[in-house]
Design an enzyme around this catalytic site. Structure first.
Site, short mmCIF file in Angstrom:
data_model
loop_
_atom_site.label_atom_id
_atom_site.label_comp_id
_atom_site.label_asym_id
_atom_site.label_seq_id
_atom_site.Cartn_x
_atom_site.Cartn_y
_atom_site.Cartn_z
N ASP A 148 -1.95 -1.83 -4.14
CA ASP A 148 -2.28 -1.10 -3.06
C ASP A 148 -2.15 0.39 -2.97
O ASP A 148 -2.61 1.19 -2.20
CB ASP A 148 -1.44 -1.41 -1.73
N HIS A 202 10.42 -5.08 0.00
CA HIS A 202 11.04 -4.51 1.29
C HIS A 202 12.01 -5.46 1.78
O HIS A 202 12.59 -4.99 2.91
CB HIS A 202 9.73 -4.29 2.21
#
Length: 337
Positions: free
Chosen positions: A282, A158
């Protein structure tokens, strides 16, 4: 397979983040390391620490003023009367034009896209060690290893060239890809994290020498919200060198593997000779973020599909948060090699 890890990554211990306006404990905890290392040690492969390659490989993708900000902002922040214990921005520019503030508060807003990347006294050292870990894994592959696993924490996908966000500060996958590209490799980054790799996409969006492919929960109702849509193909020299494969919430093994097959087809058609696998765990059905529903056998299938490409691969750890099966999911992927 060689695992690269630096214990200095434990020192970063963010205390909270804001989710839907609520203050919550940060899930990107040092304890993630123990679960991941446990899996590596069960497999019996060597674990090595990266040598310090210096700032130059980081500066190859992150501008100097951003690195200066990350390395010095905590000390500056602490000089503010009444400052919070961690650097957390309270203002963001609607757009970045020519202005660049001199104040610590202004620079925090400029360089931090959200409130889930708090900076403490230990953050820079841990992020630097994480980047060095990815670099050494890339060097191992350049040296002839078929695959190397970089246990990077904090994660990186990110982080844009000039901004932190989503628990990420330095873009480890991007740094590794640049290292490989500088050595003459034709590199693709395949991101299988639950969340779109928006920082990685942004870093290479106008470049045609690195392909970026991301599978992720659809951003229309899921972080990072503003990036990761189907129509983002790159721009300028990078047009056609970005592919997003957003998935409906709750997608399980079959849907994920179908999208992965599309991503692999793109990598192969593009002619990559080396792969960076941005490995988020995830997407698991039991992960705290609960976005997708990939099972542990599904992660094994992901590993087998990527390994079957036959490319040298740098596996860079991205997300994947504390649950009983975190280590099992990593082991399921890595056993494909």
């Amino acid at each position: 397979m060689i695992t690269v890890f630096d214990d200095a990554q434990r020192a970063h211990d963010p205390q909270f983040f804001l989710s839907s306006g609520a203050r919550k404990p940060c899930p990107e905890q040092p304890a993630r390391i123990d679960a991941l290392l446990g899996a590596v040690r069960r497999m019996g492969g060597p674990v090595v620490q990266a040598p310090d390659a210096g700032l130059a490989p980081i500066l190859a993708v992150h501008p100097a003023r951003y690195v200066t900000f990350l390395s010095g902002i905590y000390e500056r922040w602490m000089r503010i009367d009444g400052a919070s214990a961690e650097v957390i921005p309270n203002v963001h520019p609607a757009s970045r034009l020519d202005g660049y503030p001199l104040s610590a508060v202004g620079q925090a807003g400029f360089h931090m896209t959200d409130t889930s990347c708090p900076i403490s006294a230990q953050t820079w050292g841990a992020a630097y060690a994480s980047a060095q870990t990815a670099l050494h894994a890339a060097d191992l592959v350049l040296g002839g290893e078929n695959a190397a696993y970089a246990l990077c924490r904090p994660p990186g996908h990110h982080a844009f060239a000039e901004s932190a966000g989503g628990f990420c500060y330095l873009n480890n996958s991007g740094i590794a890809a640049q290292r490989l590209t500088d050595a003459g490799r034709r590199v693709a980054i395949l991101d299988v994290d639950l969340h779109h790799g928006n920082g990685t996409q942004g870093m290479f969006y106008a470049r045609g020498d690195v392909l970026t492919v991301s599978l992720h929960a659809h951003p229309e109702r899921f972080y990072p919200f503003f990036w990761g849509y189907e129509g983002e193909f790159g721009e300028g020299a990078g047009l056609g060198a970005n592919l997003n494969l957003p998935l409906p919430r709750g997608t399980g093994d079959a849907g994920f593997l179908d999208a992965l097959a599309q991503g692999i087809e793109k990598v192969q058609a593009w002619g990559a000779d080396t792969l960076v696998l941005a490995l988020g765990l995830d997407a698991f059905e039991g992960d705290p973020f609960a976005g997708l529903s990939v099972t542990t056998p599904g992660f094994a299938a992901i590993g087998r599909a990527v390994a079957a490409m036959g490319l040298p691969v740098v596996i860079v750890q991205e997300g994947g948060y504390l649950c009983d099966q975190l280590g099992d999911n990593l082991e399921a992927v890595l056993r494909a090699w």
